[in-house]
Enzyme design. Structure first.
Site, short mmCIF file in Angstrom:
data_model
loop_
_atom_site.label_atom_id
_atom_site.label_comp_id
_atom_site.label_asym_id
_atom_site.label_seq_id
_atom_site.Cartn_x
_atom_site.Cartn_y
_atom_site.Cartn_z
N HIS A 135 -2.32 -3.74 -7.89
CA HIS A 135 -0.95 -4.16 -8.19
C HIS A 135 -1.05 -5.47 -8.99
CE1 HIS A 135 3.04 -5.85 -7.19
NE2 HIS A 135 3.40 -4.64 -6.77
N ASP A 212 -5.76 -6.33 -0.25
CA ASP A 212 -4.31 -6.25 -0.39
C ASP A 212 -3.86 -5.07 0.47
OD1 ASP A 212 -1.77 -5.49 -1.14
OD2 ASP A 212 -2.11 -5.69 -3.29
N GLN A 215 0.22 -1.64 1.10
CA GLN A 215 0.52 -0.21 1.25
C GLN A 215 -0.21 0.43 2.42
OE1 GLN A 215 2.88 1.34 -0.20
NE2 GLN A 215 3.34 -0.19 -1.75
N LYS A 238 7.78 -3.89 3.74
CA LYS A 238 7.19 -2.55 3.62
C LYS A 238 6.79 -1.97 4.97
CE LYS A 238 5.81 -3.36 -1.12
NZ LYS A 238 4.76 -3.43 -2.14
N CYS A 376 4.33 -1.81 -11.19
CA CYS A 376 3.57 -3.07 -11.19
C CYS A 376 2.07 -2.81 -11.20
CB CYS A 376 3.93 -3.95 -10.00
SG CYS A 376 5.63 -4.46 -9.99
C1 LIG Z 1 4.36 -4.25 -2.98
C2 LIG Z 1 2.96 -4.56 -3.24
C3 LIG Z 1 2.53 -5.86 -3.50
C4 LIG Z 1 3.48 -7.02 -3.62
O1 LIG Z 1 4.21 -7.22 -2.47
P1 LIG Z 1 5.40 -8.29 -2.45
O2 LIG Z 1 6.10 -7.99 -1.19
O3 LIG Z 1 6.23 -7.99 -3.67
O4 LIG Z 1 4.78 -9.63 -2.51
C5 LIG Z 1 1.19 -6.08 -3.69
N1 LIG Z 1 0.31 -5.08 -3.63
C6 LIG Z 1 0.67 -3.82 -3.37
C7 LIG Z 1 -0.37 -2.75 -3.30
C8 LIG Z 1 2.01 -3.52 -3.18
O5 LIG Z 1 2.36 -2.26 -2.94
#
Ligand SMILES: *Cc1c(COP(=O)(O)O)cnc(C)c1O
Length: 418
Positions: A135, A212, A215, A238, A376
């Protein structure tokens, strides 16, 4: 988690989707006179009433600033805020609660590490390994630090199914490698990456890894000690929680070596105009008044998910993914992008001859909410040579009936463009 080996997985008690759906007031919504079919969970998932009620309780009976006063409300807010931190610790299976820092979201957590670690420890000629599946929020902060320090970014490639090439990853390591940042699950394609294996490879080279988890946290059981990652970031909105809150897990020894990302109140031990000494972790990284109610509400969201069980959530979502993949494979003129062996319940697709944005707005006419665009993750789009995709992303409250409605709606779009 992959559909193909779900037969070998220990059986879990299936979730009662109909009962769980009743927890989500928004699922009763009508859009254009049709029932809302919410398939944009990878962008933000919805909140159950238990989480909304926690939010209201904080707002109506517990709101005060924390860590400062001795009066009843402040003590209550402080206790609840720190209790939420312990919920995060349990959710991630972190060794210690001070390893869990409240942030405003995944982006904020990654920036904290890029600036707090990278700006302190990177130098000219150093290399940072990222993957094609990142992302933008796990690319741009590293580029900013790399530019400032004269460091270079190396990128792990993917195959045509959207799976990282682990052998190529191995070859990217050199004497100059200082850091690896990678996503656990791709938001654009749904690929579940072999994080544990990739962390172990990085550690053979003495290199720390940030994962990260934006997800992954909503969909699979995360155990940071088992993964042995050095940092793990996710977002509240999320995991059925609110916006404005997120978590950064970091190993205590690393967090202690890092410099603070933001300066201000609450993160200091003492301040004079000559010298300031910083507080211990986690306070060192929580400058200013944090999003207190959001953190407490996130705690309720984690309780809610844990109460259902992440293994049961994953099993249901895998069934949905298998069902949807099968239906999509039988749809002429629809191409799935991202067909990894191990996938979370995300379907990125293209409808031949129809721009993704048109697909998205026509589906909206049927009450079906999907995402269209680059998600993104422009490097993923470039790899698969598409400007954008349509993306349906599922949560545990979605049903096979909703998959059928999605497929029927796509059929209607195709007829309009035939
Ligand atoms: C949504 C997302 C982000 C960013 O999350 P924010 O809540 O906008 O800071 C980063 N990495 C992944 C894989 C995402 O799905």
């Amino acid at each position: 988690m992959s559909g193909r080996d779900s037969m070998q997985q220990p059986l879990v008690k299936p979730i009662d989707v109909a009962a769980l759906r009743r927890d989500f007031p928004v699922l009763d919504l009508k859009v254009k006179d049709k029932p809302l079919i919410f398939l944009d969970n990878a962008a933000s998932s919805q909140m159950p009433k238990q989480v909304i009620e926690r939010w209201v309780k904080y707002r109506s009976a517990q709101h005060a600033n924390i860590h400062r006063a001795v009066h009843y409300l402040s003590e209550t807010a402080t206790a609840e805020y720190e209790a939420a931190r312990r919920k995060v610790q349990a959710f991630l299976n972190a060794r210690e609660e001070r390893e869990c820092i409240f942030t405003s979201g995944t982006t904020d957590g990654i920036n904290l590490v890029a600036h707090g670690y990278g700006r302190k420890f990177f130098a000219a000629g150093d290399e940072i390994i990222l993957t094609t599946l990142e992302h933008h929020s796990n690319i741009v902060p590293w580029q900013m630090v790399a530019e400032e320090k004269g460091a270079k970014i190396r990128v792990v490639p993917v195959n045509d199914r959207g799976e990282l090439l682990v052998d190529e990853y191995r070859k990217l390591f050199s004497r100059n490698t200082r850091f690896v940042a990678m996503t656990h699950v791709s938001n654009a394609l749904g690929t579940i990456n072999p994080v544990k294996e990739m962390v172990a490879i990085a550690h053979e080279h003495g290199v720390p890894v940030l994962v990260d988890g934006a997800q992954a946290a909503p969909h699979l059981k995360v155990d940071v000690q088992d993964l042995d990652c050095d940092f793990y970031a996710f977002s509240g909105h999320k995991v059925c929680g609110p916006t404005g809150i997120g978590v950064l897990y970091g190993k205590a020894a690393l967090l202690e070596k890092m410099q603070p990302f933001k300066g201000g109140g609450d993160m200091i031990l003492s301040v004079t105009f000559d010298k300031t000494t910083y507080a211990q972790i986690p306070a060192k990284f929580e400058a200013g008044t944090p999003p207190i109610g959001e953190a407490i509400t996130l705690g309720a969201a984690l309780d809610y998910l844990s109460g259902i069980g992440l293994d049961r959530i994953a099993a249901h979502e895998t069934d949905l993914l298998d069902y949807a993949t099968d239906r999509f494979n039988r749809l002429p003129g629809v191409r799935l992008i991202g067909t990894a062996e191990k996938k979370a319940a995300v379907l990125s697709f293209a409808v031949e001859g129809v721009h993704p944005h048109d697909v998205g707005s026509l589906l909206n006419d049927d009450g079906v909410a999907i995402r269209t665009g680059h998600h993104c993750a422009q490097p993923v789009m470039q790899r698969f040579k598409v400007p954008a995709t349509c993306r349906a992303s599922f949560a545990f409250y979605n049903t096979t009936d909703e998959v059928d409605a999605l497929v029927a709606s796509i059929g209607r779009v195709q007829k309009l463009f035939a």
